[in-house]
Design a protein around this motif. Structure first.
Motif, PDB file in Angstrom:
ATOM      1  N   ALA A 209       3.799  -7.587 -31.300  1.00 22.54           N
ATOM      2  CA  ALA A 209       2.849  -7.884 -30.234  1.00 22.54           C
ATOM      3  C   ALA A 209       2.746  -6.650 -29.336  1.00 22.54           C
ATOM      4  N   LEU A 210       1.784  -6.649 -28.422  1.00 17.25           N
ATOM      5  CA  LEU A 210       1.707  -5.517 -27.502  1.00 17.25           C
ATOM      6  C   LEU A 210       2.764  -5.623 -26.407  1.00 17.25           C
ATOM      7  N   ILE A 211       2.829  -6.757 -25.726  1.00 19.84           N
ATOM      8  CA  ILE A 211       3.835  -6.978 -24.681  1.00 19.84           C
ATOM      9  C   ILE A 211       4.506  -8.312 -24.952  1.00 19.84           C
ATOM     10  N   ALA A 212       5.823  -8.316 -25.198  1.00 21.11           N
ATOM     11  CA  ALA A 212       6.499  -9.574 -25.530  1.00 21.11           C
ATOM     12  C   ALA A 212       7.934  -9.583 -25.016  1.00 21.11           C
ATOM     13  N   PRO A 213       8.117  -9.894 -23.732  1.00 25.96           N
ATOM     14  CA  PRO A 213       9.489 -10.085 -23.247  1.00 25.96           C
ATOM     15  C   PRO A 213      10.060 -11.388 -23.801  1.00 25.96           C
ATOM     16  N   ILE A 214      11.337 -11.384 -24.118  1.00 28.36           N
ATOM     17  CA  ILE A 214      11.990 -12.571 -24.641  1.00 28.36           C
ATOM     18  C   ILE A 214      13.291 -12.789 -23.867  1.00 28.36           C
ATOM     19  N   ASN A 215      13.581 -14.045 -23.529  1.00 27.95           N
ATOM     20  CA  ASN A 215      14.787 -14.389 -22.757  1.00 27.95           C
ATOM     21  C   ASN A 215      14.832 -13.664 -21.415  1.00 27.95           C
ATOM     22  N   CYS A 216      13.692 -13.482 -20.781  1.00 23.35           N
ATOM     23  CA  CYS A 216      13.635 -12.747 -19.521  1.00 23.35           C
ATOM     24  C   CYS A 216      13.287 -13.693 -18.366  1.00 23.35           C
ATOM     25  N   SER A 217      13.579 -13.257 -17.149  1.00 22.88           N
ATOM     26  CA  SER A 217      13.219 -14.025 -15.960  1.00 22.88           C
ATOM     27  C   SER A 217      12.552 -13.111 -14.950  1.00 22.88           C
ATOM     28  N   ASN A 218      11.658 -13.700 -14.165  1.00 22.95           N
ATOM     29  CA  ASN A 218      10.909 -12.967 -13.150  1.00 22.95           C
ATOM     30  C   ASN A 218      10.148 -11.801 -13.786  1.00 22.95           C
ATOM     31  N   VAL A 219       9.128 -12.160 -14.548  1.00 25.39           N
ATOM     32  CA  VAL A 219       8.293 -11.189 -15.271  1.00 25.39           C
ATOM     33  C   VAL A 219       6.929 -11.133 -14.592  1.00 25.39           C
ATOM     34  N   TRP A 220       6.446  -9.925 -14.319  1.00 25.47           N
ATOM     35  CA  TRP A 220       5.163  -9.742 -13.630  1.00 25.47           C
ATOM     36  C   TRP A 220       4.321  -8.745 -14.420  1.00 25.47           C
ATOM     37  N   ILE A 221       3.131  -9.161 -14.847  1.00 28.73           N
ATOM     38  CA  ILE A 221       2.220  -8.294 -15.602  1.00 28.73           C
ATOM     39  C   ILE A 221       0.877  -8.336 -14.890  1.00 28.73           C
ATOM     40  N   GLU A 222       0.392  -7.174 -14.444  1.00 28.37           N
ATOM     41  CA  GLU A 222      -0.798  -7.181 -13.590  1.00 28.37           C
ATOM     42  C   GLU A 222      -1.664  -5.938 -13.798  1.00 28.37           C
ATOM     43  N   GLY A 223      -2.963  -6.158 -13.950  1.00 30.51           N
ATOM     44  CA  GLY A 223      -3.950  -5.093 -13.830  1.00 30.51           C
ATOM     45  C   GLY A 223      -4.249  -4.268 -15.060  1.00 30.51           C
ATOM     46  N   VAL A 224      -3.369  -4.257 -16.036  1.00 28.53           N
ATOM     47  CA  VAL A 224      -3.533  -3.357 -17.174  1.00 28.53           C
ATOM     48  C   VAL A 224      -4.600  -3.882 -18.143  1.00 28.53           C
ATOM     49  N   SER A 225      -5.105  -2.978 -18.977  1.00 28.83           N
ATOM     50  CA  SER A 225      -6.060  -3.331 -20.025  1.00 28.83           C
ATOM     51  C   SER A 225      -5.399  -3.116 -21.380  1.00 28.83           C
ATOM     52  N   LEU A 226      -5.571  -4.089 -22.274  1.00 29.01           N
ATOM     53  CA  LEU A 226      -4.943  -4.039 -23.588  1.00 29.01           C
ATOM     54  C   LEU A 226      -6.012  -4.004 -24.672  1.00 29.01           C
ATOM     55  N   GLU A 227      -5.747  -3.226 -25.721  1.00 33.65           N
ATOM     56  CA  GLU A 227      -6.711  -3.122 -26.818  1.00 33.65           C
ATOM     57  C   GLU A 227      -6.004  -2.713 -28.105  1.00 33.65           C
ATOM     58  N   ARG A 228      -6.684  -2.964 -29.202  1.00 29.58           N
ATOM     59  CA  ARG A 228      -6.246  -2.603 -30.562  1.00 29.58           C
ATOM     60  C   ARG A 228      -4.842  -3.127 -30.878  1.00 29.58           C
ATOM     61  N   SER A 229      -4.612  -4.366 -30.578  1.00 30.32           N
ATOM     62  CA  SER A 229      -3.305  -4.953 -30.886  1.00 30.32           C
ATOM     63  C   SER A 229      -3.149  -5.122 -32.395  1.00 30.32           C
ATOM     64  N   ALA A 230      -1.906  -5.068 -32.858  1.00 27.21           N
ATOM     65  CA  ALA A 230      -1.623  -5.351 -34.270  1.00 27.21           C
ATOM     66  C   ALA A 230      -1.387  -6.842 -34.486  1.00 27.21           C
ATOM     67  N   PHE A 231      -1.223  -7.563 -33.396  1.00 30.26           N
ATOM     68  CA  PHE A 231      -0.882  -8.983 -33.452  1.00 30.26           C
ATOM     69  C   PHE A 231      -1.279  -9.579 -32.101  1.00 30.26           C
ATOM     70  N   TRP A 232      -0.585 -10.608 -31.623  1.00 31.52           N
ATOM     71  CA  TRP A 232      -0.866 -11.171 -30.311  1.00 31.52           C
ATOM     72  C   TRP A 232      -0.660 -10.107 -29.230  1.00 31.52           C
ATOM     73  N   ASN A 233      -1.320 -10.283 -28.091  1.00 31.18           N
ATOM     74  CA  ASN A 233      -1.273  -9.252 -27.051  1.00 31.18           C
ATOM     75  C   ASN A 233      -0.124  -9.447 -26.067  1.00 31.18           C
ATOM     76  N   ILE A 234      -0.153 -10.508 -25.283  1.00 36.27           N
ATOM     77  CA  ILE A 234       0.907 -10.759 -24.304  1.00 36.27           C
ATOM     78  C   ILE A 234       1.601 -12.065 -24.679  1.00 36.27           C
ATOM     79  N   VAL A 235       2.926 -11.995 -24.911  1.00 33.92           N
ATOM     80  CA  VAL A 235       3.639 -13.162 -25.436  1.00 33.92           C
ATOM     81  C   VAL A 235       4.999 -13.316 -24.742  1.00 33.92           C
ATOM     82  N   PRO A 236       5.051 -13.858 -23.536  1.00 31.95           N
ATOM     83  CA  PRO A 236       6.367 -14.169 -22.965  1.00 31.95           C
ATOM     84  C   PRO A 236       7.010 -15.315 -23.738  1.00 31.95           C
ATOM     85  N   THR A 237       8.233 -15.099 -24.196  1.00 35.49           N
ATOM     86  CA  THR A 237       8.936 -16.064 -25.046  1.00 35.49           C
ATOM     87  C   THR A 237      10.295 -16.385 -24.433  1.00 35.49           C
ATOM     88  N   TYR A 238      10.604 -17.667 -24.291  1.00 36.43           N
ATOM     89  CA  TYR A 238      11.868 -18.109 -23.684  1.00 36.43           C
ATOM     90  C   TYR A 238      12.052 -17.495 -22.288  1.00 36.43           C
TER      91      TYR A 238
END
Length: 486
Positions: A209-238
């Motif tokens: 994925a482009l951005i995929a934090p896993i098992n994280c807490s207090n995650v902040w994603i703001e303002g950026v532009s995403l393109e040409r991903s190989a898979f899902w773009n933003i994927v917070p997991t657990y």
């Protein structure tokens, strides 16, 4: 309440109290947001108070140590991140054009992309090794992870106005597993630590994925532009405590190019995002099949508001990987302008899960196919003969279910099917209320395998008003008006 929130409700109360003679379509057209009032272009600096009928959530912008560093295109981003982490964290500023392999965030670090900055990722599998623990399409394994990865980090952020670009043509894309569904490839009985897909142990990988934090807490994603991903773009997991705001995603033409997927995470706010995707724009997921049941972590306590979905398979989707269930989901004041489907609920018999306690409110949409869609069977290419309701299946651990769903103040400007429901015979869709819905489309209502469905105080403008039902009980239509066929 904020000014925007108060404004919507004051208008709604005024219309209900004194303007019942005004047709519902005109009422909703006045009160609901338009495309020009939502999405990344409208992002306010401050975060408005979060409202939900299911839970309380306080949102505060994360604070980082007063320590800053800048990384130049000739320098290693990861080395700079690691040094900053050793000192206790801070902000790392990117300017210029960077070409890099996978990077991993650490606790108490903000990665900020300056205006005009480009963070581009390399295209070969070697640029993402060694493999890391991840979850791909709801199944735990070890593979490439994500372009921006974090595991077990606390208090992290990705901010700024720069662009994040996924891998180009190379072995990452050429060796991506595409020949079967993942549950047929990764045996749920195999220990997770032995599920290694590095392009060598097996001759394929599961893409990052482009951005995929896993098992994280207090995650902040703001303002950026995403393109040409190989898979899902933003994927917070657990993750616990996630804010995604003002993000732009462009993955048109990319298969499985989902925009934002909330995967078995809790206490999540998504707001003011603009999405043009090759698959679903925003989706809620919670694990797949027996592996998802083993983990058994729901996606819960989620608010999505003021987002603009322009192109994609679904404006907002729950599923199809929801073995741990989706719960307490509140979506309001969003616009879906040109997606294939508006609101879509997906499960599959072999994948389990489903959802409950879900509310949509103040939604405007113009869609190509179905506006409000329940698709619990899927397609034969993915689940074989189980995609047919004639295929007999006994209730089992993987039997999915959806219930306790409300849809209120919904304006459907155009659609092929206004409401299309396909439950499954052994686990019918239950307890769904539609209220104050205006819909203009070709077909009004098709329902299979459902009970306790209520359509109230609504107006439909359709070519075909046939009510097509199969195995439906307790369908109530109260104060539902129909315009003459056009």
């Amino acid at each position: 309440m904020t000014g925007r929130y108060i404004g919507y409700w004051l208008i709604t109360l005024w219309l209900l109290a004194g303007c019942r003679s005004i047709p519902l379509d005109r009422q909703l057209d006045k009160v609901l947001p338009t495309a020009e009032r939502v999405g990344a272009d409208q992002l306010p600096k401050a975060v408005e108070k979060v409202h939900s009928p299911f839970f309380d959530m306080d949102v505060a912008r994360p604070q980082f140590p007063d320590r800053r560093d800048t990384v130049l295109p000739s320098e290693s981003i990861q080395e700079k991140l690691d040094r900053l982490a050793e000192k206790g964290g801070g902000t790392l500023l990117l300017s210029g054009h960077h070409l890099t392999g996978r990077i991993a965030l650490k606790s108490n670090i903000e990665l900020r992309l300056d205006t005009g900055a480009v963070l581009e990722f390399k295209s070969e599998i070697a640029d993402f090794l060694p493999v890391v623990f991840t979850r791909n399409e709801g199944v735990e394994l070890y593979s490439l992870g994500a372009c921006i990865y974090a595991n077990g980090a606390k208090n992290i952020a990705i901010t700024g106005t720069g662009r994040i670009i996924g891998p180009g043509e190379g072995s990452v894309r050429k060796q991506t597993m595409t020949h079967d569904v993942i549950e047929h490839i990764v045996d749920s009985e195999t220990p997770v630590e032995d599920r290694i897909y590095d392009g060598k142990t097996a001759d394929f990988i599961f893409p990052p994925a482009l951005i995929a934090p896993i098992n994280c807490s207090n995650v902040w994603i703001e303002g950026v532009s995403l393109e040409r991903s190989a898979f899902w773009n933003i994927v917070p997991t657990y993750c616990d405590g996630v804010v995604i705001r003002g993000v732009r995603v462009n993955s048109i033409g990319i298969q499985r190019g989902d925009g934002i997927d909330i995967e078995s995470s809790r206490n999540v706010l998504v707001e003011y995002c603009t999405l043009n995707t090759g698959d679903d724009c925003i989706a809620i997921k919670a694990g797949r099949g027996y592996d998802g049941l083993r983990v058994n972590r729901p996606a819960e306590n989620i608010v999505v508001r003021y987002c603009l979905s322009q192109k994609g398979h679904g404006g907002f989707t729950i599923g199809s990987e929801t073995a741990g269930m989706a719960k307490n989901v509140y979506v309001h004041d969003c616009v879906f302008e040109g997606t294939d489907v508006g609101i879509r609920f997906k499960t599959r018999r072999p994948r389990g899960g489903g959802g409950e306690h879900i509310r949509f409110e103040n939604i405007r949409m113009h869609v190509v196919h179905s506006a409000l869609r329940w698709d619990m069977l899927g397609q034969a290419q993915h689940v074989g003969s189980q995609a047919s309701r004639e295929f007999k299946v006994k209730v089992n651990a993987l039997t999915p279910r959806f219930s306790a769903i409300q849809l209120h103040n919904i304006y459907i400007g155009s659609a092929s099917d206004c409401i299309k429901i396909e439950g499954i015979p052994e686990s019918v869709l239950e307890d769904v209320t539609f209220s104050r819905v205006f819909a203009r489309g070709k077909r009004y209502l098709s329902i299979k395998d459902a009970k306790d469905i209520r359509i109230m105080n609504s107006l439909f403008d359709c070519q075909d008003y046939t009510v097509d039902t199969t195995n439906v009980s307790d369908l109530i239509q109260r104060n539902v008006d129909f315009k003459a066929a056009y």
